[in-house]
Design an enzyme around this catalytic site. Structure first.
Site, PDB file in Angstrom:
ATOM      1  CB  SER A 121      -0.883  -4.883  -2.779  1.00  0.00           C
ATOM      2  OG  SER A 121      -2.022  -4.908  -3.374  1.00  0.00           O
ATOM      3  CB  SER A 157      -3.362  -2.169  -4.552  1.00  0.00           C
ATOM      4  OG  SER A 157      -3.048  -2.418  -3.234  1.00  0.00           O
ATOM      5  CE  LYS A 185      -2.077   0.231  -1.480  1.00  0.00           C
ATOM      6  NZ  LYS A 185      -2.120  -1.354  -1.033  1.00  0.00           N
TER       7      LYS A 185
HETATM    8  N1  GLN Z   1      -4.275  -8.103  -6.308  1.00  0.00           N
HETATM    9  C1  GLN Z   1      -4.990  -8.604  -5.135  1.00  0.00           C
HETATM   10  C2  GLN Z   1      -6.151  -8.135  -4.901  1.00  0.00           C
HETATM   11  O1  GLN Z   1      -6.636  -7.409  -6.014  1.00  0.00           O
HETATM   12  C3  GLN Z   1      -3.960  -8.061  -3.873  1.00  0.00           C
HETATM   13  C4  GLN Z   1      -4.190  -6.721  -3.542  1.00  0.00           C
HETATM   14  C5  GLN Z   1      -3.330  -6.309  -2.107  1.00  0.00           C
HETATM   15  O2  GLN Z   1      -2.593  -6.884  -1.859  1.00  0.00           O
HETATM   16  N2  GLN Z   1      -4.105  -5.366  -1.725  1.00  0.00           N
HETATM   17  O3  GLN Z   1      -6.897  -8.652  -4.168  1.00  0.00           O
END
Ligand code: GLN
Length: 466
Positions: A173, A149, A74
């Site tokens: 994410s 994400s 990532k």
């Molecule tokens: N969807 C969640 C957020 O936007 C989790 C994102 C993540 O785990 N980086 O905060």
């Protein structure tokens, strides 16, 4: 399906494929792909490493199990000398000055990074549309989002462009895109894997998480990356987990399972997801496993607590990005103006929403009412998990209450997007280990255990997928 890593390892050892051809093949697939998963290909770096693996094999050296295995990262991790953009304009041209501990451990084991993967900018999102590199397309249906994400990472694994990928999970994410693309994604216990060298989103819940097509591969990568690191004072020591323990069906059969009524009876859950989840529960009961219903806080409370804390932490963490020490600087008429223009032009709308929200909940006059209250609720959540896990070994839930959204919808409606995290964020606040398994509801099944009980999760997943 057995370990993909093991299968490829065997092909390399038996000289049925060369590592160079393997890596080149994956790079070609990534280049041709229209899924939009790659921010940067690590072509020269990867081919150079592949050549060395081929030399070792040609010289009759024994190679390690991960040696020569192509993987994705990532684009929020640092890999010395390579770009690390966080899918942002801010860091589009940023080159990593050092390597993240988790990635270094994989390099030491001989694995080969081939791509920095598209993700929501700084991890902010649940659909992988909040990226300056554009939306990632779902691996199963191109009209749908990849999830976020770590969407690029999940799609690369699902499509077979990488053998495994390293995502990051703050509030879901890794689990949510893994669920949306029908692969495995693990959020380990907070502190099991060092966060050194990952761009901080919400430091108190950020974890490094592997995504792979099999439980066995998740296990192998987890074991390699785990351990105490003096660069990250929240890390803990952990024992390696053995594959034979994960495959112990007798032990798995004895695990007691619970699920939250408040999650399943919530009006926000899609009927199909509820039906499929309950059908799976019945199937599990049919296997002779004890399943009980549990009561918990409603998911709206979990979402608001998580977003209050995550926004506060990201506002603090991203304060360092002002174009002076890092990133793309846009010069204004004076220093203050320079900061303002640099930050307004280089952050996405979603990231700015979180910075503004975070500064608001931390500001004088509001912090006690909002931020400190969220901290208190987090303590209650943590205590409640502790007492739940005195009663059960495993908690099951769908990964997400909603169906996978179509590309374009989440950006128009951030509140709905935040609510799609209803089932993942609570376990992040508790620092618990939890795995997305591609069975049951269309968004996948989430299997959670008490802190440091990854073994139970893997045992249980093995039992229900065998
Ligand atoms: N969807 C969640 C957020 O936007 C989790 C994102 C993540 O785990 N980086 O905060």
């Amino acid at each position: 399906m057995g370990s993909e890593i093991q299968r490829i390892h065997q092909l390399l050892v038996e000289k049925k494929i060369s590592c160079t051809d393997l890596v080149q093949g994956k790079l070609d697939e990534l280049t041709k792909s229209t899924s939009n998963t790659s921010n940067f290909l690590l072509t020269d770096y990867a081919l150079n490493l592949a050549k060395k693996v081929d030399q070792n094999i040609a010289n009759g050296k024994e190679i390690g199990i991960l040696e020569g295995i192509p993987f994705g990262i990532k684009d929020v991790y640092l890999l010395q000398g390579s770009p690390a953009s966080g899918s942002s304009d801010f860091l589009r041209n940023y080159i990593s000055p050092y390597t993240a501990t988790a990635i270094q451990k994989l390099l030491d084991a001989g694995a080969i990074p081939i791509v920095k993967e598209n993700c929501d900018s700084f991890g902010h999102g649940s659909s992988n549309e909040n990226s300056v590199f554009g939306a990632v397309k779902n691996a199963v249906n191109e009209k749908l989002v990849a999830g976020g994400s770590s969407g690029g990472s999940a799609v690369n694994v699902a499509k077979g462009y990488t053998v495994f990928s390293i995502g990051g999970d703050t509030g879901g994410s890794v689990r949510q895109p893994a669920g949306y693309n029908k692969v495995y994604g693990l959020k380990p216990t907070y502190g099991r894997i060092s966060r050194y060298g990952i761009m901080a989103y919400a430091s108190s819940t950020d974890v490094v998480g592997p995504i792979a097509r099999t439980m066995e591969d998740i296990l192998m990568v987890l074991n390699v990356m785990s351990g105490k690191d003096y660069h990250d004072q929240t890390t803990i020591n952990s024992d390696n987990i053995s594959l034979s323990d994960c495959q112990d069906k007798e032990a798995a059969q004895k695990l007691k399972v619970g699920y939250y009524k408040s999650f399943i009876n919530n009006k926000a859950i899609e009927p199909g997801i509820k039906t499929d989840f309950m059908a799976l529960i019945e199937k599990i009961k049919g296997q002779g496993i004890e399943v009980v219903e549990l009561d918990f806080l409603d998911s709206e409370t979990l979402v608001s607590t998580y977003y209050t804390l995550a926004m506060a932490e990201t506002a603090s963490n991203l304060a360092r990005l002002d174009g002076t020490n890092y990133g793309n600087r846009i010069t204004g008429t004076n220093l203050k103006d320079t900061y303002a223009i640099t930050r307004s032009e280089n952050f996405t709308v979603e990231t700015k929403r979180r910075i503004v929200g975070g500064n608001q909940v931390l500001s004088q006059g509001h912090s006690e009412e909002i931020y400190l209250k969220a901290r208190q609720i987090r303590d209650i959540i943590t205590e409640q998990f502790e007492s739940e896990f005195e009663e059960v070994d495993i908690i099951l839930s769908p990964v997400s209450p909603n169906n996978v959204p179509e590309i374009g919808n989440s950006l128009k409606d951030p509140m709905t997007m935040y609510l799609s995290d209803a089932y993942t964020v609570g376990f992040s606040l508790g620092g618990l280990p939890t795995l997305s398994v591609p069975v049951g509801p269309s968004t996948g099944l989430q299997v959670t255990a008490a802190k440091n009980q990854e073994l139970k999760i893997l045992q249980f997943s093995n039992l229900i997928t065998a």
